[in-house]
Design an enzyme around this catalytic site. Structure first.
Site, PDB file in Angstrom:
ATOM      1  N   ASP A   9      -2.035  -2.985  -6.272  1.00 40.13           N
ATOM      2  CA  ASP A   9      -1.575  -3.738  -5.097  1.00 40.13           C
ATOM      3  C   ASP A   9      -0.962  -2.725  -4.124  1.00 40.13           C
ATOM      4  OD1 ASP A   9       0.885  -3.147  -6.192  1.00 40.13           O
ATOM      5  OD2 ASP A   9       1.554  -5.221  -6.414  1.00 40.13           O
ATOM      6  N   CYS A  67       0.572  -1.708 -10.470  1.00 44.56           N
ATOM      7  CA  CYS A  67       1.416  -2.374  -9.465  1.00 44.56           C
ATOM      8  C   CYS A  67       2.791  -1.740  -9.557  1.00 44.56           C
ATOM      9  CB  CYS A  67       1.418  -3.896  -9.645  1.00 44.56           C
ATOM     10  SG  CYS A  67       2.032  -4.513 -11.213  1.00 44.56           S
ATOM     11  N   THR A  69       5.516  -2.542 -11.216  1.00 46.94           N
ATOM     12  CA  THR A  69       5.961  -2.435 -12.614  1.00 46.94           C
ATOM     13  C   THR A  69       4.814  -2.343 -13.611  1.00 46.94           C
ATOM     14  OG1 THR A  69       5.917  -4.834 -12.806  1.00 46.94           O
ATOM     15  CG2 THR A  69       8.032  -3.834 -12.164  1.00 46.94           C
ATOM     16  N   HIS A 100      -5.352   0.884 -32.084  1.00 42.26           N
ATOM     17  CA  HIS A 100      -5.027  -0.349 -32.820  1.00 42.26           C
ATOM     18  C   HIS A 100      -5.545  -1.612 -32.149  1.00 42.26           C
ATOM     19  CE1 HIS A 100      -1.438   1.432 -35.270  1.00 42.26           C
ATOM     20  NE2 HIS A 100      -2.374   2.333 -35.038  1.00 42.26           N
ATOM     21  N   HIS A 136      -7.379  -3.723 -38.083  1.00 42.08           N
ATOM     22  CA  HIS A 136      -7.250  -3.862 -36.622  1.00 42.08           C
ATOM     23  C   HIS A 136      -8.338  -4.788 -36.069  1.00 42.08           C
ATOM     24  CE1 HIS A 136      -3.999  -1.129 -36.624  1.00 42.08           C
ATOM     25  NE2 HIS A 136      -4.714  -0.074 -36.990  1.00 42.08           N
TER      26      HIS A 136
HETATM   27  C1  RB5 Z   1       5.457  -6.014  -5.557  1.00 41.31           C
HETATM   28  O1  RB5 Z   1       6.672  -6.005  -4.877  1.00 41.31           O
HETATM   29  C2  RB5 Z   1       5.681  -6.150  -7.055  1.00 41.31           C
HETATM   30  O2  RB5 Z   1       6.223  -7.401  -7.329  1.00 41.31           O
HETATM   31  C3  RB5 Z   1       4.401  -5.933  -7.805  1.00 41.31           C
HETATM   32  O3  RB5 Z   1       3.870  -4.690  -7.463  1.00 41.31           O
HETATM   33  C4  RB5 Z   1       4.514  -5.930  -9.319  1.00 41.31           C
HETATM   34  O4  RB5 Z   1       5.515  -5.092  -9.762  1.00 41.31           O
HETATM   35  C5  RB5 Z   1       4.508  -7.241  -9.986  1.00 41.31           C
HETATM   36  O5  RB5 Z   1       4.530  -7.353 -11.219  1.00 41.31           O
END
Ligand code: RB5
Length: 145
Positions: A9, A67, A69, A100, A136
């Site tokens: 993203d 993204c 996180t 695994h 597995h």
């Molecule tokens: C974007 O601000 C953030 O929410 C997205 O990149 C991600 O971390 C969502 O899980």
């Protein structure tokens, strides 16, 4: 030759570009599913689902989704049947999830790990084979049902 479906993203455009350059230099073919350069707001499911569907269909060997996180991408990708998306923040997990879980999508968080670690994780994930051990295979088949 391995082909990779990759997407991010807006929060992870930098990591996506870096990973594509890194893999292309090694001769790994990457198909970029977005987001496009300069996009300031985007929704991670809009990228996770097309990549996950392409990998599930067998169009690509693996997917890489990034993204802020890595969490949103992994939640969305794992909704697609046949996808085992693993959010990794360390090299041990990247190796273990291939061995695994036979994971077919790697998720990363640009706001969580360093560039150097991200590339190490990518290399380990893509170069580690599934163990093919009976225990597995059995565990994975329980998820697929
Ligand atoms: C974007 O601000 C953030 O929410 C997205 O990149 C991600 O971390 C969502 O899980």
């Amino acid at each position: 030759m391995k082909t990779i479906a990759i997407a991010s993203d807006h929060a992870a455009y930098g990591f996506k570009t870096m990973i594509i350059e890194h893999l292309t230099a090694k001769g790994v073919k990457c198909k970029d599913f977005g987001a496009a350069k300069g996009v300031t707001v985007s929704d991670y499911p809009d990228f996770a689902l097309p990549v996950a569907k392409a990998v599930a269909k067998g169009d690509h060997n693996y997917g890489i989704l990034i993204c802020g996180t890595g969490i949103g991408m992994s939640i969305a990708a794992n909704k697609v049947k046949g996808i085992r998306a693993a959010l990794c923040g360390d090299t041990f997990s990247a190796k273990a999830t291939r061995e695994h879980n036979n994971s077919n999508i790697l998720c990363l968080g640009e706001r969580v790990i360093s560039q150097k670690l991200a590339l190490e994780i990518v290399d380990i994930f893509l170069n580690t084979e599934f163990s093919n051990e009976e225990r597995h295979i059995r565990r994975i088949s329980k998820i697929e049902k």
